[in-house]
Every structure is written in structure tokens, then in C-alpha cells.
Write a protein that holds these residues in place. Structure first.
Motif, PDB file in Angstrom:
ATOM      1  N   LYS A  22       0.808  -1.228   0.000  1.00  0.00           N
ATOM      2  CA  LYS A  22       0.000   0.000   0.000  1.00  0.00           C
ATOM      3  C   LYS A  22       0.840   1.277   0.000  1.00  0.00           C
ATOM      4  CE  LYS A  22      -3.405   2.498   2.668  1.00  0.00           C
ATOM      5  NZ  LYS A  22      -4.241   2.551   3.839  1.00  0.00           N
ATOM      6  N   ASN A  23       1.878   1.309   0.797  1.00  0.00           N
ATOM      7  CA  ASN A  23       2.686   2.529   0.918  1.00  0.00           C
ATOM      8  C   ASN A  23       3.501   2.830  -0.335  1.00  0.00           C
ATOM      9  OD1 ASN A  23       1.721   3.088   3.480  1.00  0.00           O
ATOM     10  ND2 ASN A  23       3.305   1.856   4.463  1.00  0.00           N
ATOM     11  N   ASP A  24       3.680   1.835  -1.194  1.00  0.00           N
ATOM     12  CA  ASP A  24       4.430   2.034  -2.438  1.00  0.00           C
ATOM     13  C   ASP A  24       3.519   2.400  -3.611  1.00  0.00           C
ATOM     14  OD1 ASP A  24       6.753   1.287  -1.077  1.00  0.00           O
ATOM     15  OD2 ASP A  24       6.466  -0.833  -1.571  1.00  0.00           O
ATOM     16  N   LEU A  25       2.228   2.353  -3.397  1.00  0.00           N
ATOM     17  CA  LEU A  25       1.268   2.539  -4.487  1.00  0.00           C
ATOM     18  C   LEU A  25       0.546   3.879  -4.341  1.00  0.00           C
ATOM     19  CD1 LEU A  25      -0.167  -1.104  -4.426  1.00  0.00           C
ATOM     20  CD2 LEU A  25       1.597  -0.178  -5.948  1.00  0.00           C
ATOM     21  N   ALA A  29       0.037   7.630 -11.814  1.00  0.00           N
ATOM     22  CA  ALA A  29      -0.102   6.598 -12.850  1.00  0.00           C
ATOM     23  C   ALA A  29      -0.825   5.373 -12.291  1.00  0.00           C
ATOM     24  CB  ALA A  29       1.269   6.207 -13.395  1.00  0.00           C
ATOM     25  N   PHE A  30      -0.480   4.984 -11.062  1.00  0.00           N
ATOM     26  CA  PHE A  30      -1.158   3.840 -10.437  1.00  0.00           C
ATOM     27  C   PHE A  30      -2.636   4.162 -10.217  1.00  0.00           C
ATOM     28  CE2 PHE A  30      -2.745   1.862  -6.535  1.00  0.00           C
ATOM     29  CZ  PHE A  30      -2.763   0.547  -6.949  1.00  0.00           C
ATOM     30  N   ARG A  31      -2.916   5.341  -9.705  1.00  0.00           N
ATOM     31  CA  ARG A  31      -4.303   5.761  -9.472  1.00  0.00           C
ATOM     32  C   ARG A  31      -5.104   5.701 -10.764  1.00  0.00           C
ATOM     33  NH1 ARG A  31      -4.070  11.627  -8.928  1.00  0.00           N
ATOM     34  NH2 ARG A  31      -3.890  11.319 -11.161  1.00  0.00           N
ATOM     35  N   ASP A  32      -4.585   6.319 -11.814  1.00  0.00           N
ATOM     36  CA  ASP A  32      -5.308   6.374 -13.082  1.00  0.00           C
ATOM     37  C   ASP A  32      -5.479   4.988 -13.698  1.00  0.00           C
ATOM     38  OD1 ASP A  32      -5.213   9.082 -12.603  1.00  0.00           O
ATOM     39  OD2 ASP A  32      -3.802   9.530 -14.218  1.00  0.00           O
ATOM     40  N   PRO A 107       7.119  -1.889 -12.542  1.00  0.00           N
ATOM     41  CA  PRO A 107       6.557  -3.250 -12.522  1.00  0.00           C
ATOM     42  C   PRO A 107       5.694  -3.572 -11.297  1.00  0.00           C
ATOM     43  CG  PRO A 107       8.823  -3.306 -13.270  1.00  0.00           C
ATOM     44  CD  PRO A 107       8.548  -1.896 -12.815  1.00  0.00           C
ATOM     45  N   ALA A 108       6.053  -3.057 -10.127  1.00  0.00           N
ATOM     46  CA  ALA A 108       5.247  -3.337  -8.929  1.00  0.00           C
ATOM     47  C   ALA A 108       3.860  -2.714  -9.064  1.00  0.00           C
ATOM     48  CB  ALA A 108       5.942  -2.815  -7.676  1.00  0.00           C
ATOM     49  N   GLU A 109       3.799  -1.511  -9.609  1.00  0.00           N
ATOM     50  CA  GLU A 109       2.506  -0.861  -9.823  1.00  0.00           C
ATOM     51  C   GLU A 109       1.712  -1.583 -10.907  1.00  0.00           C
ATOM     52  OE1 GLU A 109       2.977   3.327 -10.530  1.00  0.00           O
ATOM     53  OE2 GLU A 109       3.581   3.713  -8.462  1.00  0.00           O
ATOM     54  N   ALA A 110       2.386  -1.999 -11.966  1.00  0.00           N
ATOM     55  CA  ALA A 110       1.707  -2.712 -13.049  1.00  0.00           C
ATOM     56  C   ALA A 110       1.065  -3.994 -12.516  1.00  0.00           C
ATOM     57  CB  ALA A 110       2.689  -3.026 -14.173  1.00  0.00           C
ATOM     58  N   ARG A 111       1.810  -4.741 -11.717  1.00  0.00           N
ATOM     59  CA  ARG A 111       1.271  -5.980 -11.137  1.00  0.00           C
ATOM     60  C   ARG A 111       0.097  -5.671 -10.200  1.00  0.00           C
ATOM     61  NH1 ARG A 111       6.396  -7.158 -12.139  1.00  0.00           N
ATOM     62  NH2 ARG A 111       6.798  -9.154 -13.147  1.00  0.00           N
ATOM     63  N   LEU A 142       0.398  -3.832 -20.174  1.00  0.00           N
ATOM     64  CA  LEU A 142       1.377  -3.549 -19.125  1.00  0.00           C
ATOM     65  C   LEU A 142       2.686  -4.324 -19.310  1.00  0.00           C
ATOM     66  CD1 LEU A 142      -1.152  -3.582 -16.163  1.00  0.00           C
ATOM     67  CD2 LEU A 142       0.191  -1.598 -16.906  1.00  0.00           C
ATOM     68  N   ASP A 143       2.786  -5.066 -20.413  1.00  0.00           N
ATOM     69  CA  ASP A 143       3.965  -5.902 -20.682  1.00  0.00           C
ATOM     70  C   ASP A 143       4.199  -6.949 -19.595  1.00  0.00           C
ATOM     71  OD1 ASP A 143       4.460  -4.570 -23.084  1.00  0.00           O
ATOM     72  OD2 ASP A 143       5.874  -3.155 -22.170  1.00  0.00           O
ATOM     73  N   LEU A 144       3.113  -7.517 -19.104  1.00  0.00           N
ATOM     74  CA  LEU A 144       3.185  -8.586 -18.103  1.00  0.00           C
ATOM     75  C   LEU A 144       2.624  -9.869 -18.708  1.00  0.00           C
ATOM     76  CD1 LEU A 144       1.846  -6.674 -14.968  1.00  0.00           C
ATOM     77  CD2 LEU A 144       4.219  -7.321 -15.420  1.00  0.00           C
TER      78      LEU A 144
END
Length: 151
Positions: A22-25, A29-32, A107-111, A142-144
């Protein structure tokens, strides 16, 4: 273990992982991307009915990870994305996937965005084929690799 039980356990684990990060997000960009993902899952079958809109809006408001952002702002972004999808699903989907792709730089946000899609999709007890398909498309944006999320 039945397929549904495995899915519920997986969705629960994903929510736990999201909460731990949570604290890293906290980025825009993550919100949107998260709000675009929520709208895409809500409209996965090509329609946006009011009960689904309400249910997903409630899930957004109560999701611990998304509390990093003002609820009114999240609701506005979710509704904007839903309106794009409702006006012209095919064209709206392109726009929404572009919004989701903004999170691929981290990558952490994408996941986390994919995990939110899975949690939202399974919240009603049925992560159906349409919902799985749009989350799979978001993985590509997201290239995942979708198989990382059992999609």
C-alpha cells in the motif's frame, strides 16, 4: 480443492499482497491505471449496468490500497472511464487500455493494477470469461505475462 475455492484463495492472497504494498502505491499513474482497470472489468461484457457500476464503486471506496487517494477523485476517474466504455465500447476500450498502460514503467505498480482487476472481477463471486479476457488484455498493455496471474 474446487476451482472456485482456489480462485477465492488467490483473490484473497492478491488483496493481502496489495495491502502489503500500500505505501508504495501512491503515484498518479497507479491511481489512473487502477480506475481504468476497475471500469474495464465492470464493463467487460460490453455493457455497463447500474448495479455493476454501484458494486464496483463501493469496492473502490472500501479497498484499503485505494484509500491512498481521495474517494471523490477515484469515483470521478472511474465514472469517466465507464462513460468512455459506455459511449463506444471498442473505442473506449482502446482509451482505457492506454490509461492502464501508464503503469507499466513501474513493474510493482503494473502488477498491482492487474491484481486490482482480479480482485474487482471476483468480488461478485464469479470472475467470468469476459472479465478474465479484459484483465488478460491489460496484462499485455502492461507488458506482463498473463500466466503470471493464472489468466
Amino acid at each position: 480443492m474446487a476451482l472456485w475455492d482456489r480462485f477465492k484463495e488467490s483473490a484473497s492472497q492478491m488483496q493481502t499482497q496489495l495491502t502489503a504494498k500500500k505505501n508504495d502505491l501512491k503515484s498518479g499513474a497507479f491511481r489512473d491505471a487502477s480506475m481504468a482497470m476497475c471500469a474495464l472489468v465492470a464493463a467487460a461484457d460490453g455493457t455497463v449496468d447500474s448495479s455493476e457500476r454501484q458494486r464496483v464503486a463501493q469496492l473502490i471506496a472500501t479497498n484499503d490500497v485505494l484509500r491512498n487517494f481521495p474517494a471523490d477523485d477515484l469515483h470521478h476517474r472511474f465514472e469517466d472511464n465507464l462513460n468512455r466504455l459506455a459511449a463506444d465500447f471498442a473505442l473506449g476500450k482502446v482509451s482505457v487500455l492506454q490509461e492502464i498502460a501508464k503503469a507499466k514503467k513501474k513493474p510493482a505498480e503494473a502488477r498491482a493494477v492487474v491484481q486490482i482487476g482480479i480482485v474487482i472481477g471476483g468480488a461478485d463471486g464469479d470472475f467470468d470469461k469476459d472479465e478474465q479476457a479484459v484483465v488478460r488484455e491489460a496484462c499485455y498493455a502492461l507488458d506482463l505475462p498473463p500466466h503470471e496471474f493464472d489468466l
